[in-house]
Scaffold this motif. Structure first.
Motif, PDB file in Angstrom:
ATOM      1  N   ILE A   1      17.999  31.464 115.270  1.00  0.00           N
ATOM      2  CA  ILE A   1      17.216  30.775 116.296  1.00  0.00           C
ATOM      3  C   ILE A   1      16.092  31.666 116.809  1.00  0.00           C
ATOM      4  O   ILE A   1      14.945  31.215 116.965  1.00  0.00           O
ATOM      5  CB  ILE A   1      18.131  30.321 117.457  1.00  0.00           C
ATOM      6  N   ILE A   2      16.374  32.930 117.051  1.00  0.00           N
ATOM      7  CA  ILE A   2      15.349  33.860 117.548  1.00  0.00           C
ATOM      8  C   ILE A   2      14.257  34.062 116.513  1.00  0.00           C
ATOM      9  O   ILE A   2      13.066  34.025 116.831  1.00  0.00           O
ATOM     10  CB  ILE A   2      15.995  35.193 117.967  1.00  0.00           C
ATOM     11  N   ILE A   3      14.642  34.262 115.254  1.00  0.00           N
ATOM     12  CA  ILE A   3      13.646  34.437 114.190  1.00  0.00           C
ATOM     13  C   ILE A   3      12.814  33.167 114.028  1.00  0.00           C
ATOM     14  O   ILE A   3      11.591  33.230 113.857  1.00  0.00           O
ATOM     15  CB  ILE A   3      14.328  34.843 112.869  1.00  0.00           C
ATOM     16  N   GLY A   4      13.471  32.006 114.103  1.00  0.00           N
ATOM     17  CA  GLY A   4      12.738  30.744 114.019  1.00  0.00           C
ATOM     18  C   GLY A   4      11.744  30.581 115.147  1.00  0.00           C
ATOM     19  O   GLY A   4      10.619  30.116 114.951  1.00  0.00           O
ATOM     20  N   PHE A   5      12.135  30.988 116.344  1.00  0.00           N
ATOM     21  CA  PHE A   5      11.234  30.905 117.500  1.00  0.00           C
ATOM     22  C   PHE A   5      10.031  31.830 117.307  1.00  0.00           C
ATOM     23  O   PHE A   5       8.891  31.458 117.603  1.00  0.00           O
ATOM     24  CB  PHE A   5      11.981  31.266 118.779  1.00  0.00           C
ATOM     25  N   ILE A   6      10.257  33.026 116.805  1.00  0.00           N
ATOM     26  CA  ILE A   6       9.173  33.984 116.578  1.00  0.00           C
ATOM     27  C   ILE A   6       8.212  33.455 115.518  1.00  0.00           C
ATOM     28  O   ILE A   6       6.978  33.496 115.680  1.00  0.00           O
ATOM     29  CB  ILE A   6       9.729  35.371 116.198  1.00  0.00           C
ATOM     30  N   VAL A   7       8.744  32.949 114.418  1.00  0.00           N
ATOM     31  CA  VAL A   7       7.897  32.404 113.355  1.00  0.00           C
ATOM     32  C   VAL A   7       7.112  31.202 113.860  1.00  0.00           C
ATOM     33  O   VAL A   7       5.920  31.056 113.572  1.00  0.00           O
ATOM     34  CB  VAL A   7       8.775  32.030 112.122  1.00  0.00           C
ATOM     35  N   ALA A   8       7.750  30.329 114.641  1.00  0.00           N
ATOM     36  CA  ALA A   8       7.059  29.156 115.167  1.00  0.00           C
ATOM     37  C   ALA A   8       5.953  29.546 116.150  1.00  0.00           C
ATOM     38  O   ALA A   8       4.915  28.891 116.216  1.00  0.00           O
ATOM     39  CB  ALA A   8       8.055  28.228 115.855  1.00  0.00           C
TER      40      ALA A   8
ATOM     41  N   ALA B   1      31.002  23.208 122.323  1.00  0.00           N
ATOM     42  CA  ALA B   1      32.320  23.847 122.348  1.00  0.00           C
ATOM     43  C   ALA B   1      32.965  23.849 120.967  1.00  0.00           C
ATOM     44  O   ALA B   1      33.553  24.851 120.550  1.00  0.00           O
ATOM     45  CB  ALA B   1      33.220  23.144 123.352  1.00  0.00           C
ATOM     46  N   ASP B   2      32.869  22.742 120.249  1.00  0.00           N
ATOM     47  CA  ASP B   2      33.434  22.702 118.899  1.00  0.00           C
ATOM     48  C   ASP B   2      32.674  23.624 117.955  1.00  0.00           C
ATOM     49  O   ASP B   2      33.258  24.267 117.097  1.00  0.00           O
ATOM     50  CB  ASP B   2      33.419  21.275 118.347  1.00  0.00           C
ATOM     51  N   LEU B   3      31.348  23.681 118.108  1.00  0.00           N
ATOM     52  CA  LEU B   3      30.548  24.563 117.261  1.00  0.00           C
ATOM     53  C   LEU B   3      30.931  26.018 117.485  1.00  0.00           C
ATOM     54  O   LEU B   3      31.201  26.754 116.535  1.00  0.00           O
ATOM     55  CB  LEU B   3      29.053  24.373 117.549  1.00  0.00           C
ATOM     56  N   VAL B   4      30.994  26.437 118.723  1.00  0.00           N
ATOM     57  CA  VAL B   4      31.314  27.827 119.048  1.00  0.00           C
ATOM     58  C   VAL B   4      32.743  28.150 118.638  1.00  0.00           C
ATOM     59  O   VAL B   4      33.024  29.218 118.113  1.00  0.00           O
ATOM     60  CB  VAL B   4      31.085  28.085 120.552  1.00  0.00           C
ATOM     61  N   GLY B   5      33.672  27.223 118.848  1.00  0.00           N
ATOM     62  CA  GLY B   5      35.061  27.463 118.499  1.00  0.00           C
ATOM     63  C   GLY B   5      35.276  27.622 117.012  1.00  0.00           C
ATOM     64  O   GLY B   5      36.135  28.373 116.565  1.00  0.00           O
ATOM     65  N   SER B   6      34.478  26.938 116.209  1.00  0.00           N
ATOM     66  CA  SER B   6      34.670  27.002 114.767  1.00  0.00           C
ATOM     67  C   SER B   6      33.944  28.185 114.122  1.00  0.00           C
ATOM     68  O   SER B   6      34.326  28.619 113.047  1.00  0.00           O
ATOM     69  CB  SER B   6      34.205  25.695 114.125  1.00  0.00           C
ATOM     70  N   LEU B   7      32.906  28.714 114.752  1.00  0.00           N
ATOM     71  CA  LEU B   7      32.118  29.779 114.128  1.00  0.00           C
ATOM     72  C   LEU B   7      32.723  31.173 114.303  1.00  0.00           C
ATOM     73  O   LEU B   7      32.677  31.984 113.408  1.00  0.00           O
ATOM     74  CB  LEU B   7      30.701  29.782 114.701  1.00  0.00           C
TER      75      LEU B   7
ATOM     76  N   LEU C   1      22.448  32.785 116.514  1.00  0.00           N
ATOM     77  CA  LEU C   1      21.465  33.257 117.492  1.00  0.00           C
ATOM     78  C   LEU C   1      20.315  33.996 116.823  1.00  0.00           C
ATOM     79  O   LEU C   1      19.149  33.824 117.202  1.00  0.00           O
ATOM     80  CB  LEU C   1      22.138  34.165 118.527  1.00  0.00           C
ATOM     81  N   LEU C   2      20.624  34.798 115.824  1.00  0.00           N
ATOM     82  CA  LEU C   2      19.588  35.527 115.097  1.00  0.00           C
ATOM     83  C   LEU C   2      18.623  34.567 114.401  1.00  0.00           C
ATOM     84  O   LEU C   2      17.407  34.740 114.470  1.00  0.00           O
ATOM     85  CB  LEU C   2      20.234  36.475 114.092  1.00  0.00           C
TER      86      LEU C   2
END
Length: 69
Positions: free
Chosen positions: A59-66, A41-47, A56-57
């Motif tokens: 994380i998705i790119i990291g998942f694809i590369v991994a 909640a604090d992370l989302v509220g501050s970003l 999210l982008l």
């Protein structure tokens, strides 16, 4: 700023500050557990919405590369 025109974010922070004043040992307990689990909640509220989109982008790119290796 009057309470009627208070934003939800400021209201949460004000209530959190009041709780910390009333219960300092509970704050210490929360800090220990927050370090273990994180606080989304604090992370989302501050970003904001742009920061969340970038996160999210990444994380998705990291998942694809991994998955390629």
């Amino acid at each position: 700023m009057s309470k009627s025109k208070e934003t939800p974010e400021r209201r949460r922070e004000r209530l959190r500050g009041e709780e910390l004043k009333r219960n300092p040992t509970g704050n210490m307990n929360d800090a220990f557990h927050r370090a273990e689990t994180g606080n989304l909640a604090d992370l989302v509220g501050s970003l904001g919405w742009k920061g969340i989109g970038i996160l999210l982008l990444v994380i998705i790119i990291g998942f694809i590369v991994a998955s390629l290796f």
